[in-house]
Design a protein around this motif. Structure first.
Motif, PDB file in Angstrom:
ATOM      1  N   SER A 163      37.699  49.901  43.946  1.00  0.00           N
ATOM      2  CA  SER A 163      36.444  50.197  44.843  1.00  0.00           C
ATOM      3  C   SER A 163      35.385  49.821  43.832  1.00  0.00           C
ATOM      4  CB  SER A 163      36.261  51.772  45.188  1.00  0.00           C
ATOM      5  OG  SER A 163      36.298  52.626  43.878  1.00  0.00           O
ATOM      6  N   THR A 164      34.006  49.741  44.465  1.00  0.00           N
ATOM      7  CA  THR A 164      32.942  49.025  43.360  1.00  0.00           C
ATOM      8  C   THR A 164      32.863  49.845  42.160  1.00  0.00           C
ATOM      9  OG1 THR A 164      31.653  48.839  45.567  1.00  0.00           O
ATOM     10  CG2 THR A 164      30.430  48.527  43.740  1.00  0.00           C
ATOM     11  N   MET A 165      32.850  51.090  42.124  1.00  0.00           N
ATOM     12  CA  MET A 165      32.809  51.749  40.863  1.00  0.00           C
ATOM     13  C   MET A 165      34.129  52.331  40.280  1.00  0.00           C
ATOM     14  SD  MET A 165      29.451  51.158  40.258  1.00  0.00           S
ATOM     15  CE  MET A 165      29.149  52.233  38.959  1.00  0.00           C
ATOM     16  N   GLY A 166      35.239  51.948  40.858  1.00  0.00           N
ATOM     17  CA  GLY A 166      36.319  52.840  40.466  1.00  0.00           C
ATOM     18  C   GLY A 166      37.325  51.923  39.611  1.00  0.00           C
ATOM     19  N   LYS A 167      38.531  52.596  39.273  1.00  0.00           N
ATOM     20  CA  LYS A 167      39.360  51.593  38.469  1.00  0.00           C
ATOM     21  C   LYS A 167      40.712  51.305  39.541  1.00  0.00           C
ATOM     22  CE  LYS A 167      42.821  52.934  34.643  1.00  0.00           C
ATOM     23  NZ  LYS A 167      42.229  52.105  33.681  1.00  0.00           N
ATOM     24  N   GLY A 168      41.034  49.996  39.137  1.00  0.00           N
ATOM     25  CA  GLY A 168      41.930  49.226  39.751  1.00  0.00           C
ATOM     26  C   GLY A 168      43.220  50.047  39.720  1.00  0.00           C
ATOM     27  N   ILE A 169      43.857  49.919  41.044  1.00  0.00           N
ATOM     28  CA  ILE A 169      44.977  50.674  41.432  1.00  0.00           C
ATOM     29  C   ILE A 169      46.280  49.529  41.800  1.00  0.00           C
ATOM     30  CG2 ILE A 169      46.190  52.362  42.618  1.00  0.00           C
ATOM     31  CD1 ILE A 169      43.700  53.661  43.169  1.00  0.00           C
ATOM     32  N   PRO A 170      47.004  49.182  41.034  1.00  0.00           N
ATOM     33  CA  PRO A 170      48.141  48.399  41.284  1.00  0.00           C
ATOM     34  C   PRO A 170      49.190  48.901  42.498  1.00  0.00           C
ATOM     35  CG  PRO A 170      48.847  49.556  39.554  1.00  0.00           C
ATOM     36  CD  PRO A 170      47.475  50.004  39.758  1.00  0.00           C
TER      37      PRO A 170
ATOM     38  N   THR B  91      32.393  49.913  48.248  1.00  0.00           N
ATOM     39  CA  THR B  91      32.945  48.745  48.966  1.00  0.00           C
ATOM     40  C   THR B  91      34.595  48.764  48.434  1.00  0.00           C
ATOM     41  OG1 THR B  91      31.197  47.423  49.540  1.00  0.00           O
ATOM     42  CG2 THR B  91      33.388  46.536  49.432  1.00  0.00           C
ATOM     43  N   VAL B  92      35.444  48.730  49.281  1.00  0.00           N
ATOM     44  CA  VAL B  92      36.725  48.583  48.761  1.00  0.00           C
ATOM     45  C   VAL B  92      37.282  47.065  48.777  1.00  0.00           C
ATOM     46  CG1 VAL B  92      39.186  49.294  49.052  1.00  0.00           C
ATOM     47  CG2 VAL B  92      37.223  51.101  49.239  1.00  0.00           C
ATOM     48  N   GLU B  93      38.005  46.572  47.855  1.00  0.00           N
ATOM     49  CA  GLU B  93      38.497  45.181  47.954  1.00  0.00           C
ATOM     50  C   GLU B  93      39.930  45.264  47.444  1.00  0.00           C
ATOM     51  OE1 GLU B  93      36.455  42.534  45.385  1.00  0.00           O
ATOM     52  OE2 GLU B  93      34.991  42.379  46.931  1.00  0.00           O
ATOM     53  N   GLY B  94      40.708  44.230  47.960  1.00  0.00           N
ATOM     54  CA  GLY B  94      42.182  43.789  47.554  1.00  0.00           C
ATOM     55  C   GLY B  94      42.175  42.461  46.830  1.00  0.00           C
ATOM     56  N   HIS B  95      42.797  42.487  45.589  1.00  0.00           N
ATOM     57  CA  HIS B  95      42.952  41.275  44.961  1.00  0.00           C
ATOM     58  C   HIS B  95      44.309  40.970  44.823  1.00  0.00           C
ATOM     59  CE1 HIS B  95      39.199  42.853  42.488  1.00  0.00           C
ATOM     60  NE2 HIS B  95      38.698  42.437  43.736  1.00  0.00           N
ATOM     61  N   PHE B  96      44.421  39.887  45.550  1.00  0.00           N
ATOM     62  CA  PHE B  96      45.894  39.358  45.687  1.00  0.00           C
ATOM     63  C   PHE B  96      46.119  38.165  44.824  1.00  0.00           C
ATOM     64  CE2 PHE B  96      44.386  41.393  49.518  1.00  0.00           C
ATOM     65  CZ  PHE B  96      45.277  42.286  49.889  1.00  0.00           C
ATOM     66  N   ARG B  97      47.113  38.274  43.724  1.00  0.00           N
ATOM     67  CA  ARG B  97      47.293  36.998  42.991  1.00  0.00           C
ATOM     68  C   ARG B  97      48.633  36.320  43.533  1.00  0.00           C
ATOM     69  NH1 ARG B  97      49.885  36.005  37.867  1.00  0.00           N
ATOM     70  NH2 ARG B  97      50.449  38.082  37.682  1.00  0.00           N
TER      71      ARG B  97
END
Length: 238
Positions: free
Chosen positions: A216-223, A41-47
């Motif tokens: 992604s679920t198992m991935g590294k965050g990409i800014p 699953t791919v997520e976006g984290h918006f601060r």
């Protein structure tokens, strides 16, 4: 993270420290780095620059992803009579009233979203401690308390996702799956980003979008470069 292939290691090395990526760049890199043996699953984290402790700076709603969420959504519907028949015809996974409420009180939570007709809410309200803490309570502001249960079910199963700023002002939103193309993910991202910009609380002061990260679920965050608010599927000029 699972053991990386040579190709994935090369992709990971492309992740430059301190760089903010254009959306399409970020999703292209994410797919190259994907290493799980399942569709992540791919997520976006918006601060965001909001204080959700203030009533006039809370942010919550639903948005329809143009390419869907990639998730199979099980929908439980609180309804009786003709509305219950309409819910079943629309593909609801569970339909009931007092019986469904009793099942949930007994621990049954085999669903991802709920819909209720307005007349059911006085009874559904007693499930507040169970559903509310899990973000599953039907809500008129989200379109899940409605006489038109068929439309609500279609929206939820068709890729309508919720966004909600937490106490830190961060919205965690599903954007799709790693099996999607980078363009599909970028389109979904753009739809969510545009929605968050449109729904900016009037009381919010200062910089609104503080940072954006996709993961992604198992991935590294990409800014991601939050200043890119159009042409989401276009690669930046070299």
């Amino acid at each position: 993270m699972a053991k990386l292939t040579k190709k994935q290691k090369v992709a990971l090395e492309k992740l430059e420290e301190g760089k903010l990526y254009a959306p399409i760049e970020a999703f292209t890199l994410m797919k190259e780095m994907a290493s799980a043996n399942f569709d992540e699953t791919v997520e976006g984290h918006f601060r965001l620059g909001i204080d959700t402790r203030q009533a006039d700076q809370q942010l919550r709603g639903m948005v329809s992803l143009p390419n869907g969420s990639g998730k199979t959504v099980r929908v439980a519907v609180f309804a009786e009579g003709e509305a219950a028949k309409a819910a079943e015809a629309a593909g609801a996974d569970i339909v009931g009233s007092d019986d469904l409420i009793q099942d949930i009180q007994n621990g049954m939570l085999d669903f991802d979203a709920t819909v209720a007709t307005p007349d059911q809410m006085p009874k559904v309200g007693k499930l507040g401690k169970i559903l509310g803490t899990r973000g599953l309570m039907p809500n008129p502001k989200l379109g899940t308390v409605t006489p038109d249960v068929a439309k609500a079910i279609a929206d939820l199963k068709g890729g309508k996702v919720e966004y909600r700023a937490d106490r830190y002002g961060i919205c965690h939103v599903v954007l799709g799956k790693t099996s999607f193309t980078p363009e599909q993910l970028a389109e979904n991202y753009g739809t969510v980003f545009d929605e968050l910009l449109r729904q900016k609380p009037a009381a919010a002061k200062g910089r609104y979008v503080k940072s954006v990260t996709v993961v992604s679920t198992m991935g590294k965050g990409i800014p991601v470069d939050g200043s890119v608010n159009r042409a989401y599927t276009e690669m930046p000029d070299a």
